[in-house]
Design a protein around this motif. Structure first.
Motif, PDB file in Angstrom:
ATOM      1  N   ALA A  98      47.392 -25.884 -18.585  1.00  0.00           N
ATOM      2  CA  ALA A  98      48.293 -25.748 -19.719  1.00  0.00           C
ATOM      3  C   ALA A  98      47.558 -25.319 -20.980  1.00  0.00           C
ATOM      4  N   ASN A  99      46.294 -25.731 -21.140  1.00  0.00           N
ATOM      5  CA  ASN A  99      45.534 -25.366 -22.318  1.00  0.00           C
ATOM      6  C   ASN A  99      44.049 -25.448 -22.015  1.00  0.00           C
ATOM      7  N   ASP A 142      48.165 -22.730 -30.534  1.00  0.00           N
ATOM      8  CA  ASP A 142      47.776 -23.642 -29.446  1.00  0.00           C
ATOM      9  C   ASP A 142      47.291 -24.968 -30.040  1.00  0.00           C
ATOM     10  N   ASP A 176      51.442 -26.020 -26.168  1.00  0.00           N
ATOM     11  CA  ASP A 176      50.695 -25.339 -25.108  1.00  0.00           C
ATOM     12  C   ASP A 176      50.792 -23.839 -25.295  1.00  0.00           C
TER      13      ASP A 176
END
Length: 888
Positions: A155-156, A29, A69
């Motif tokens: 998304a993150n 990530d 992501d």
């Protein structure tokens, strides 16, 4: 909008080069501090970054990081675009794609809430929208263990925490060090507080499923890692970070009196820092501009059509796609994808596009037809994937023109004419399918047997012409032949004729193997076995029909009066399913025969039950139907309405009634006593339906049976009222209770049907009688009878045993359920307010309960049951009253 597309494409190229050079590519990530993220300079940083760099140095690996992501981190490894996932939790879904290493470290996930919210635990979260990272273990855990909690996906982790600080959500879920680190990093460490730990799990590295050699090497590297090195990395990152808004030296200076000097020094510090940032921004902007120009050139000069799409609309297209479509660029941008797809392919292409943007796994490459601006149809091949940009989920893809290739294939097929002559004169259908199940060829007798023109079915999935109930059979055929390379024989399924009729086929199929040993299609032959199948089904149906008549007749004739309702419901359900109708029902006429009322109904899952306002029908409102019903009653024949839409003008009110219930066709059979109609029963179909020939005989048999039953019920009800009920309470009397109990005991002995018996006695009733008189006592007994009967189940038999004692025979029930029922009865008595002469009283009752299962079948009788219940009733009284005793 063009630049993000080019960045995505460039990433794919860089990945290919990394793989070729032997570099170990680690996926992680890009916004997961302190484990992994990109710093201000765009470089990977964090605990897991340090860990894999350390492993690379020790093992002689050249390590490259691909930070994206979170959902894409797993996809990169599963698809082979990265070698190793740097660290994630295990789950059943992920284990289908990845193989996991030994444990890296434990990690806990917490719920973070806005500091000012007075929340105490997870039960308080149902009123909030909770932020989670898309594709994360936190999302999977919340969805499984707290399904009533609404979630908003990001998304993150960084986007999620920024959204929380901006007020989009008041609650989010994150790994504890990640949440704390990001709050510190955004200078709001006190804005949210950890509420509760959801779970603790262990981080693992992971490789693509089946890559045992790489997994073995990764495990060896992890197990050989020096503990001191690991402790050093943990101490560096796994701590509470202090984010300084002002330099630490500023405060002593101010405290010491050098305020002006300190402020001047701080101002110089800020100016220098600003200049440094401006230089970094300028350099980065220059680099990005160069990259954008480079990739813009590649994008516009590519030979394939390239596009970027949000939803179903184009947001970026290149010159090749403009030329392929025949439209100008400005005509394409903002226009829906649907407008360019051939109508026969539009549905499946749009379904896949929508599913892809929603994160579902769909084929990334397939063919379909487009229609150019000038009307020309061209075949294309699409390759597409979803990327997540600032604007949200976007589809990026390429489109290649396959029209000439397709035409070559057609010419090649023409060269096989001699072979086709043999095939096309066969009596059975010969077919070829693609590995995915699309029709590539069918022999001419397909049209003769099924009505569809061959050109209309070409390139369409065979599933489109298969009966819905047999779709799984055909899917298995395609999987076994194309997926597993097996030949099959005698697979039976139904194909749909152009007119909607279905025909049964028995098919043999074998894989078509190319020169490299790969399955390139399916070759099969299908024989029409409809007549043979119909004959077998008719034989079975006739047998089932005769069995159904015998069963229903036996049930109706042998049913006791108190079970007739259950028998009617069972009968309607069996008939409705047997004849594949949508409703089966029974109406009863009133004494004046001027209205009819619905008393029993079964409806299929496809339709709603009859509306309450249509449950009672008056003769004055529907004179045509009543007249027709009376005529058919006198002739003892069923009354068919084969097409509601074709009813005559004087049946307008009937037509509106039926169409309001979405009925297309129906049949009813009138019930009568002598020359008087006492009701009717019938079936509704809310779709085209063919009434079977044998239905007439069944309807007549059932009409006679039901007419006899209703007459029997009327006579038995009159007899019951006169000889089986208690005149004061209206409940069954003692004589009927004992007779019914003997029947229940006999059924228990012969069939093992469980039951229970309860004795219920009003507490302090003698004192109430002495204080208020026998008339008041009688009023209480009447009210008590209504309360007990109303709180019991519909198939329980309730009676007055004598004085203030009541008996309840609980039929077809296990002991635990009987206890629950009697507790409900006693509670209903507690809650009821008994009114006598304008005054209300709270009255309780005590009860003793005995279950049939406590006795051996040869030892059970009425005396044993009542005696046991009476002893337990006495214990309930002695124990303080207002209670139930059900065991010794």
């Amino acid at each position: 909008m063009l630049f993000p597309l080019l960045v995505v494409l460039s990433g794919a190229v860089a990945g290919d080069e990394g793989d070729a050079s032997g570099t170990l590519i680690v996926s992680q990530d890009h916004a997961w501090p302190p484990f992994a993220w990109r710093n201000d300079a765009g470089e990977p940083e964090g605990l897991l970054i340090d860990l894999w760099r350390e492993l690379g140095e020790q093992r002689g690996w050249e390590v490259e990081f691909r930070l994206v992501d979170w959902p894409d981190t797993i996809t990169q490894v599963a698809e082979g675009r990265a070698d190793v996932h740097g660290g994630l939790f295990r789950s059943r879904e992920r284990e289908e794609l990845l193989d996991f290493s030994v444990e890296l470290m434990p990690l806990s996930a917490f719920v973070f809430v806005e500091a000012s919210l007075p929340l105490m635990g997870t039960r308080d979260l149902v009123d909030f929208e909770v932020g989670v990272v898309a594709g994360s273990m936190e999302l999977e855990f919340v969805s499984e263990h707290h399904p009533d909690v609404a979630v908003r996906e990001y998304a993150n982790n960084d986007r999620m925490v920024q959204a929380a600080l901006a007020g989009e959500v008041s609650v989010f879920v994150a790994d504890y060090p990640v949440g704390m680190y990001l709050l510190d990093m955004h200078r709001e460490p006190a804005a949210f507080r950890p509420l509760v730990r959801l779970y603790q799990n262990s981080l693992h590295a992971a490789v693509r499923g089946g890559d045992e050699a790489l997994l073995r090497e990764v495990n060896q590297a992890l197990e050989s890692l020096d503990e001191a090195d690991l402790r050093r990395m943990l101490q560096r990152w796994m701590r509470s970070e202090q984010v300084e808004v002002l330099p630490v030296w500023l405060f002593p200076a101010i405290a010491g009196g050098g305020v002006v000097l300190a402020l001047l020094v701080y101002a110089v510090f800020l100016v220098r820092r600003r200049r440094l940032l401006e230089q970094q921004v300028a350099e980065r902007t220059r680099q990005l501009s160069e990259q954008e120009e480079l990739f813009r050139s590649l994008f516009e000069n590519a030979g394939a059509g390239i596009f970027l799409m949000q939803g179903e609309c184009f947001t970026a297209v290149n010159n090749a796609l403009v030329e392929l479509s025949g439209y100008a660029r400005e005509e394409l941008l903002g226009r829906s994808l649907a407008g360019f797809i051939h109508p026969d392919d539009r549905k499946f292409v749009l379904q896949r596009a929508r599913a892809r943007q929603q994160g579902e796994r769909v084929p990334g490459q397939y063919r379909y037809r487009i229609i150019r601006r000038d009307g020309e149809v061209r075949w294309v091949e699409l390759t597409a994937d979803v990327v997540f940009l600032d604007q949200g989920a976007m589809t990026v893809g390429t489109i290649y023109d396959l029209t000439e290739h397709y035409r070559l294939e057609q010419r090649l097929m023409a060269s096989e004419r001699k072979f086709r002559m043999l095939v096309e004169n066969a009596t059975d259908i010969v077919y070829h399918l693609s590995p995915g199940g699309r029709i590539e060829y069918v022999s001419p007798n397909w049209t003769e047997m099924l009505g569809h023109r061959r050109e209309a079915v070409a390139e369409r999935p065979l599933q489109k012409f298969v009966h819905a109930d047999d779709a799984g059979v055909v899917r298995d055929l395609v999987e076994q032949v194309a997926g597993q390379g097996k030949s099959i024989e005698g697979t039976q399924f139904r194909l749909l004729h152009l007119d909607g009729q279905e025909r049964w086929f028995s098919s043999n199929a074998a894989p078509l193997i190319d020169d490299e040993g790969q399955v390139e299609g399916i070759s099969g032959i299908a024989r029409d076995v409809t007549d043979e199948w119909a004959a077998e089904q008719e034989r079975r149906r006739q047998h089932a029909f005769r069995s159904l008549i015998a069963e229903i007749s036996s049930d109706i004739l042998n049913a006791p009066i108190n079970r007739i309702d259950a028998v009617m419901e069972h009968m309607l359900r069996k008939l409705g399913r047997f004849f594949d109708v949508d409703r089966a029902y029974i109406y009863r006429s009133n004494d004046n025969n001027d209205r009819i009322e619905l008393i029993h109904e079964w409806s299929s899952e496809r339709v709603e039950p009859t509306r309450e306002e249509d449950a009672v029908l008056a003769r004055a409102d529907y004179p045509w139907w009543f007249a027709q019903a009376m005529e058919h009653m006198r002739g003892n024949t069923p009354f068919y309405i084969r097409d509601v839409a074709a009813l005559p003008p004087d049946a307008e009110s009937e037509r509106r009634l039926f169409e309001g219930q979405e009925i297309e066709t129906l049949v009813t059979m009138q019930l009568k006593t002598g020359e008087r109609m006492i009701g009717f029963f019938g079936f509704d179909a809310c779709k085209p339906h063919t009434w079977e020939r044998e239905l007439d005989s069944l309807l007549i048999v059932l009409a006679n049976l039901l007419s006899d039953v209703f007459e029997k019920m009327r006579l038995e009800q009159e007899l019951t009222r006169s000889s089986q009920t208690d005149p004061l309470t209206g409940l069954f009397n003692r004589r009927y209770l004992l007779a019914w109990l003997r029947q229940v005991i006999e059924r228990y002995r012969s069939e093992g049907v469980p039951f229970a018996l309860a004795l219920l006695d009003i507490d302090h009733f003698k004192q109430f009688n002495d204080s208020h008189g026998h008339l008041a006592g009688d009023a209480v007994l009447e009210s008590m009878a209504r309360v007990v009967d109303g709180a019991s189940r519909g198939n329980d038999v309730v009676g007055r045993y004598g004085g203030e004692e009541f008996v309840i025979v609980l039929d077809e029930i296990e002991a635990s359920a009987a206890v629950t029922t009697m507790e409900r009865v006693l509670d209903a008595i507690r809650q009821h307010r008994f009114e006598v002469d304008g005054k209300t009283y709270s009255i309780t009752a005590s009860s003793g309960l005995v279950a049939a299962g406590e006795f051996q079948s040869d030892q059970i009788d009425t005396d044993a049951l009542i005696g046991q219940a009476d002893r337990r009733l006495y214990r309930a009284k002695a124990g303080g009253r207002d209670r139930l005793v059900w065991q010794d």
